[in-house]
Design an enzyme around this catalytic site. Structure first.
Site, mmCIF file in Angstrom:
data_model
loop_
_atom_site.group_PDB
_atom_site.id
_atom_site.type_symbol
_atom_site.label_atom_id
_atom_site.label_comp_id
_atom_site.label_asym_id
_atom_site.label_seq_id
_atom_site.Cartn_x
_atom_site.Cartn_y
_atom_site.Cartn_z
ATOM 1 N N LYS A 169 0.835 -1.206 0.000
ATOM 2 C CA LYS A 169 0.000 0.000 0.000
ATOM 3 C C LYS A 169 0.871 1.258 0.000
ATOM 4 O O LYS A 169 2.071 1.190 0.294
ATOM 5 C CB LYS A 169 -0.903 -0.022 1.236
ATOM 6 N N ARG A 226 -10.585 -0.658 14.593
ATOM 7 C CA ARG A 226 -10.443 0.194 13.427
ATOM 8 C C ARG A 226 -11.379 -0.407 12.387
ATOM 9 O O ARG A 226 -12.575 -0.217 12.469
ATOM 10 C CB ARG A 226 -8.966 0.163 12.990
ATOM 11 N N TYR A 230 16.221 30.993 7.191
ATOM 12 C CA TYR A 230 15.082 31.679 7.798
ATOM 13 C C TYR A 230 15.271 31.853 9.299
ATOM 14 O O TYR A 230 15.707 30.933 9.986
ATOM 15 C CB TYR A 230 13.792 30.901 7.540
ATOM 16 N N MET A 280 11.947 24.881 2.415
ATOM 17 C CA MET A 280 11.078 24.034 1.590
ATOM 18 C C MET A 280 11.886 23.214 0.589
ATOM 19 O O MET A 280 11.614 22.032 0.375
ATOM 20 C CB MET A 280 10.059 24.898 0.833
HETATM 21 C C1 LIG Z 1 -0.230 -1.782 6.810
HETATM 22 C C2 LIG Z 1 -0.754 -3.079 7.254
HETATM 23 C C3 LIG Z 1 0.111 -4.167 7.395
HETATM 24 C C4 LIG Z 1 1.622 -4.024 7.329
HETATM 25 O O1 LIG Z 1 2.073 -3.582 8.579
HETATM 26 P P1 LIG Z 1 3.616 -3.295 8.901
HETATM 27 O O2 LIG Z 1 3.597 -2.877 10.323
HETATM 28 O O3 LIG Z 1 4.060 -2.226 7.982
HETATM 29 O O4 LIG Z 1 4.363 -4.561 8.678
HETATM 30 C C5 LIG Z 1 -0.448 -5.399 7.684
HETATM 31 N N1 LIG Z 1 -1.791 -5.545 7.834
HETATM 32 C C6 LIG Z 1 -2.641 -4.504 7.745
HETATM 33 C C7 LIG Z 1 -4.089 -4.734 7.942
HETATM 34 C C8 LIG Z 1 -2.154 -3.238 7.472
HETATM 35 O O5 LIG Z 1 -2.999 -2.204 7.403
#
Ligand SMILES: *Cc1c(COP(=O)(O)O)cnc(C)c1O
Length: 362
Positions: free
Chosen positions: A40, A134, A250, A297
């Protein structure tokens, strides 16, 4: 048509061999299960096109994204059926998209289960909540007749504090083990990177490492097994001599007490190099060059005393050993990866790249 621009002054070197080695190490630690890969957020900011082929070639066969918008880029490299979408189908359009492309939705609620079945259904994953509160079905909802109608590939749950030694880890493991008995899923998956480090009891059939693939070390047990993957570099755009008494940047927060050679470097908070890096050092061939004054920046100013020959165009190393960078900045290892901005040019090293370039020149 404009001509192609000259080379970027920021580069993100991705060590694909280290990435592949990290996946293999995590896969071994996941036995008797197997490791998948969380890809992701554009592989935690490091680039799907650089990372997913390396993970696939190392042996990864299960990929996790959060958004439906992330599916296409990953599916350019691996079968859509090997991709699960964690955010689930929150409306009819997403359910239909899942059906059309063949990626698996993660069902997070009874409403989503109904929506998926109405859209025609098919293989899906189910997330059950064991305490993170969650996403995911409540434990009691697993017994709902709607869930029995799903074609469940993988039953998922997610650990809330696997990076800490907390009683909650065992409690989630115990509850997940009981829930596995209630649902006819092909596989079960609980552990993220830190969860893998909690030991084989947490591995279930499939693990979902993300952070550790990309060089993060969420628990000390993984320290020896995980290699750095991302090596950012920024070019010097100007060198100048600072006179004693002159200030830098700055708000003039740094004032020179003696004549000091400085280098202005093409790296700033717009690139994800936040102001919390002030006071740290970058490096030139191993010599530390302290940051003077504020991070701007698009720029930082370095004390170049340790590298008197530094010139415009020379490449400066950004210290991105994640546990240390996290300690230095107060940012999490996750934030350090995902924050890297869009001005970096991805460079790949390792066998996969070498094989591709050998083919190109053959
Ligand atoms: C992002 C995520 C992972 C990966 O977690 P890491 O801590 O980066 O290894 C695994 N499972 C779910 C549901 C996630 O959202």
């Amino acid at each position: 048509m404009l001509p192609a621009p000259p080379p970027a002054t920021l580069r993100l070197n991705i060590d694909r061999d280290a990435l592949a080695a990290n996946w293999r190490a995590l896969d071994t630690l996941s036995r008797p299960g197997r490791a998948g890969a969380a890809v992701k957020a554009n592989c935690y900011g490091l680039g799907v096109d650089a990372c997913v082929p390396a993970l696939r070639d190392a042996g990864a066969a299960d990929f996790f994204v959060a958004h439906w918008s992330e599916v296409a880029a990953v599916a350019a490299h691996v079968p859509a059926a090997s991709i699960a979408v964690l955010h689930g189908p929150i409306n009819r359009a997403e359910a239909e998209y899942a059906r059309a492309v063949g990626a698996r939705p993660v069902i997070n609620s009874l409403t989503e289960a109904a929506r998926w079945l109405e859209a025609g259904g098919g293989p899906c994953d189910v997330m059950v909540d064991t305490g993170i509160n969650r996403l995911g079905l409540a434990a009691a909802e697993l017994a709902d007749p709607l869930i029995a109608r799903l074609e469940v590939d993988t039953l998922l749950s997610h650990l809330a504090c696997a990076d800490e030694d907390r009683a909650m880890n065992e409690a989630q493991l115990r509850d997940f083990a009981a829930l596995r008995q209630q649902l006819a899923a092909r596989r079960a998956s609980l552990a993220n990177s830190a969860g893998i480090a909690l030991g084989p009891r947490y591995a279930a059939d499939l693990t979902r490492p993300g952070l550790a693939l990309y060089g993060g070390v969420p628990r000390h047990e993984l320290a020896g097994a995980i290699r750095q993957v991302a090596f950012p570099q920024a070019a010097v755009i100007l060198t100048r001599q600072l006179k004693a008494g002159q200030s830098v940047g700055y708000n003039a927060t740094f004032r020179a007490t003696q004549d000091t050679p400085t280098a202005i470097v093409s790296l700033g908070y717009a690139d994800g190099f936040l102001r919390c890096w002030a006071g740290a050092s970058l490096a030139y061939h191993g010599s530390a060059l302290p940051i003077l004054g504020r991070v701007s920046m698009d720029m930082v100013v370095l004390d170049a005393s340790a590298a008197p020959d530094l010139r415009e165009g020379d490449w400066i190393d950004v210290p991105y050993t994640l546990p240390e960078a996290s300690a230095a900045t107060g940012l999490s290892q996750y934030e350090l990866l995902t924050i890297l901005g869009r001005r970096f040019h991805a460079e790949q090293s390792g066998c996969a790249r070498d094989a591709a370039s050998a083919k190109a020149s053959a």
